[in-house]
Design a protein around this motif. Structure first.
Motif, PDB file in Angstrom:
ATOM      1  N   LEU A   1      25.080 -79.239  33.112  1.00 26.85           N
ATOM      2  CA  LEU A   1      25.252 -78.552  34.312  1.00 26.85           C
ATOM      3  C   LEU A   1      26.693 -78.051  34.332  1.00 26.85           C
ATOM      4  CD1 LEU A   1      23.630 -80.866  37.001  1.00 26.85           C
ATOM      5  CD2 LEU A   1      23.028 -78.483  36.179  1.00 26.85           C
ATOM      6  N   ARG A   2      27.447 -78.850  33.694  1.00 24.92           N
ATOM      7  CA  ARG A   2      28.990 -78.165  33.621  1.00 24.92           C
ATOM      8  C   ARG A   2      29.282 -77.123  32.501  1.00 24.92           C
ATOM      9  NH1 ARG A   2      29.951 -83.982  33.839  1.00 24.92           N
ATOM     10  NH2 ARG A   2      29.569 -84.323  31.699  1.00 24.92           N
ATOM     11  N   ARG A   3      28.299 -76.957  31.655  1.00 22.82           N
ATOM     12  CA  ARG A   3      28.270 -75.841  30.834  1.00 22.82           C
ATOM     13  C   ARG A   3      27.702 -74.701  31.631  1.00 22.82           C
ATOM     14  NH1 ARG A   3      24.812 -75.221  26.194  1.00 22.82           N
ATOM     15  NH2 ARG A   3      23.394 -76.882  27.153  1.00 22.82           N
ATOM     16  N   PHE A   4      26.789 -74.735  32.517  1.00 19.34           N
ATOM     17  CA  PHE A   4      26.374 -73.553  33.697  1.00 19.34           C
ATOM     18  C   PHE A   4      27.681 -73.350  34.343  1.00 19.34           C
ATOM     19  CE2 PHE A   4      22.079 -74.469  31.929  1.00 19.34           C
ATOM     20  CZ  PHE A   4      21.452 -73.226  32.511  1.00 19.34           C
ATOM     21  N   ALA A   5      28.315 -74.560  35.106  1.00 21.87           N
ATOM     22  CA  ALA A   5      29.339 -74.116  35.648  1.00 21.87           C
ATOM     23  C   ALA A   5      30.500 -73.351  35.030  1.00 21.87           C
ATOM     24  CB  ALA A   5      29.744 -75.369  36.359  1.00 21.87           C
ATOM     25  N   GLN A   6      30.688 -73.525  33.825  1.00 21.80           N
ATOM     26  CA  GLN A   6      31.506 -72.844  33.239  1.00 21.80           C
ATOM     27  C   GLN A   6      31.315 -71.312  33.088  1.00 21.80           C
ATOM     28  OE1 GLN A   6      31.814 -74.763  29.272  1.00 21.80           O
ATOM     29  NE2 GLN A   6      33.249 -76.137  29.930  1.00 21.80           N
ATOM     30  N   ARG A   7      29.969 -70.885  32.959  1.00 22.81           N
ATOM     31  CA  ARG A   7      29.789 -69.403  33.045  1.00 22.81           C
ATOM     32  C   ARG A   7      29.504 -69.077  34.490  1.00 22.81           C
ATOM     33  NH1 ARG A   7      27.918 -66.272  28.824  1.00 22.81           N
ATOM     34  NH2 ARG A   7      26.613 -64.665  29.607  1.00 22.81           N
ATOM     35  N   TYR A   8      29.033 -69.885  35.422  1.00 24.05           N
ATOM     36  CA  TYR A   8      28.852 -69.356  36.631  1.00 24.05           C
ATOM     37  C   TYR A   8      29.480 -70.517  37.655  1.00 24.05           C
ATOM     38  CZ  TYR A   8      24.729 -67.529  34.127  1.00 24.05           C
ATOM     39  OH  TYR A   8      23.704 -67.257  33.149  1.00 24.05           O
ATOM     40  N   PRO A   9      30.901 -69.867  37.920  1.00 26.11           N
ATOM     41  CA  PRO A   9      31.862 -70.716  38.796  1.00 26.11           C
ATOM     42  C   PRO A   9      31.409 -71.106  40.133  1.00 26.11           C
ATOM     43  CG  PRO A   9      32.972 -68.739  37.841  1.00 26.11           C
ATOM     44  CD  PRO A   9      31.498 -68.608  37.418  1.00 26.11           C
ATOM     45  N   ASP A  10      30.416 -70.609  40.866  1.00 24.58           N
ATOM     46  CA  ASP A  10      29.947 -70.878  42.019  1.00 24.58           C
ATOM     47  C   ASP A  10      29.021 -72.057  41.815  1.00 24.58           C
ATOM     48  OD1 ASP A  10      31.317 -68.682  43.452  1.00 24.58           O
ATOM     49  OD2 ASP A  10      29.411 -67.596  43.416  1.00 24.58           O
ATOM     50  N   ALA A  11      28.731 -72.521  40.761  1.00 22.37           N
ATOM     51  CA  ALA A  11      27.747 -73.702  40.420  1.00 22.37           C
ATOM     52  C   ALA A  11      28.565 -74.928  41.204  1.00 22.37           C
ATOM     53  CB  ALA A  11      27.342 -73.939  39.078  1.00 22.37           C
ATOM     54  N   ASP A  12      27.824 -75.515  41.939  1.00 18.75           N
ATOM     55  CA  ASP A  12      28.188 -76.880  42.550  1.00 18.75           C
ATOM     56  C   ASP A  12      27.311 -77.921  41.811  1.00 18.75           C
ATOM     57  OD1 ASP A  12      28.478 -79.184  43.994  1.00 18.75           O
ATOM     58  OD2 ASP A  12      27.861 -78.437  45.903  1.00 18.75           O
ATOM     59  N   ILE A  13      27.918 -78.661  40.699  1.00 15.64           N
ATOM     60  CA  ILE A  13      27.025 -79.521  39.778  1.00 15.64           C
ATOM     61  C   ILE A  13      26.363 -80.644  40.671  1.00 15.64           C
ATOM     62  CG2 ILE A  13      27.185 -81.059  38.133  1.00 15.64           C
ATOM     63  CD1 ILE A  13      29.723 -79.331  36.930  1.00 15.64           C
ATOM     64  N   SER A  14      26.968 -81.199  41.451  1.00 17.15           N
ATOM     65  CA  SER A  14      26.501 -82.232  42.225  1.00 17.15           C
ATOM     66  C   SER A  14      25.478 -81.681  43.233  1.00 17.15           C
ATOM     67  CB  SER A  14      27.463 -83.040  43.097  1.00 17.15           C
ATOM     68  OG  SER A  14      26.761 -83.718  44.116  1.00 17.15           O
ATOM     69  N   GLY A  15      25.717 -80.365  43.557  1.00 17.85           N
ATOM     70  CA  GLY A  15      24.507 -80.029  44.730  1.00 17.85           C
ATOM     71  C   GLY A  15      23.264 -79.491  43.980  1.00 17.85           C
ATOM     72  N   VAL A  16      23.733 -78.729  42.745  1.00 16.04           N
ATOM     73  CA  VAL A  16      22.291 -78.565  41.977  1.00 16.04           C
ATOM     74  C   VAL A  16      21.526 -79.615  41.184  1.00 16.04           C
ATOM     75  CG1 VAL A  16      21.745 -77.382  39.839  1.00 16.04           C
ATOM     76  CG2 VAL A  16      23.477 -76.175  41.117  1.00 16.04           C
ATOM     77  N   SER A  17      22.198 -80.621  41.014  1.00 20.06           N
ATOM     78  CA  SER A  17      21.751 -82.084  40.485  1.00 20.06           C
ATOM     79  C   SER A  17      20.868 -82.527  41.626  1.00 20.06           C
ATOM     80  CB  SER A  17      22.626 -82.970  39.800  1.00 20.06           C
ATOM     81  OG  SER A  17      22.074 -84.003  39.406  1.00 20.06           O
TER      82      SER A  17
END
Length: 167
Positions: free
Chosen positions: A13-29
């Motif tokens: 999820l952190r890798r995704f967030a690096q590419r997609y800055p709007d990603a809320d890792i905790s929210g997505v998980s």
């Protein structure tokens, strides 16, 4: 329906967030865990109902009719309460009527007006399924005390209120 059984790790999820800055890792998980759980529960309910010769849609129609004091409702009201199209409801009613579980009652003054009636055979199906269903729900929910159940319902209500994010 596709079920993702291998949920992403925090590192993925952190890798995704690096590419997609709007990603809320905790929210997505949390969202993916909720989605997976809901899908698995729905699949388990499908399997349970299949052992009783039912599909979820047909079961819900029987329940909706039983909830009515007169054991009757119109197809459009049933469709609205079930959250399906009227065409889908027509298909469900066709199968239930073919199996002798419900009956279409036509208005004598206007044959376009139809009422759907739960028949004794439909009630018998519910009587066979519901005790087992309620036992299984009790078993499922034993891990949550009453305060946790209230909190869970509240949190799910909050999410439902924001579900238009996907609209």
């Amino acid at each position: 329906m596709l079920t993702v059984r291998d949920l992403p790790t925090p590192e993925v999820l952190r890798r995704f967030a690096q590419r997609y800055p709007d990603a809320d890792i905790s929210g997505v998980s949390t969202f993916l865990t909720l989605l997976r759980t809901a899908t698995e529960l729905s699949q388990m309910l499908d399997a349970f109902l299949a052992r009783h010769g039912l599909l979820q849609g047909r079961w819900w129609v029987l329940i909706l009719l039983f909830r009515e004091e007169t054991l009757e409702s119109s197809p459009s009201v049933l469709a609205d309460k079930a959250g399906v199209t009227r065409a889908t409801m027509t298909g469900l009613l066709d199968g239930l009527e073919r199996d002798g579980l419900v009956q279409r009652v036509y208005d004598a003054a206007d044959r376009r007006r139809i009422t759907i009636r739960l028949l004794p055979a439909g009630q018998a199906v519910l009587d066979a399924v519901m005790p087992d269903y309620y036992r299984r729900v009790r078993t499922l929910m034993t891990g949550l005390n009453e305060d946790e159940r209230v909190l869970l319902k509240s949190m799910l209500g909050t999410l439902r209120g924001a579900a238009d994010a996907f609209a």
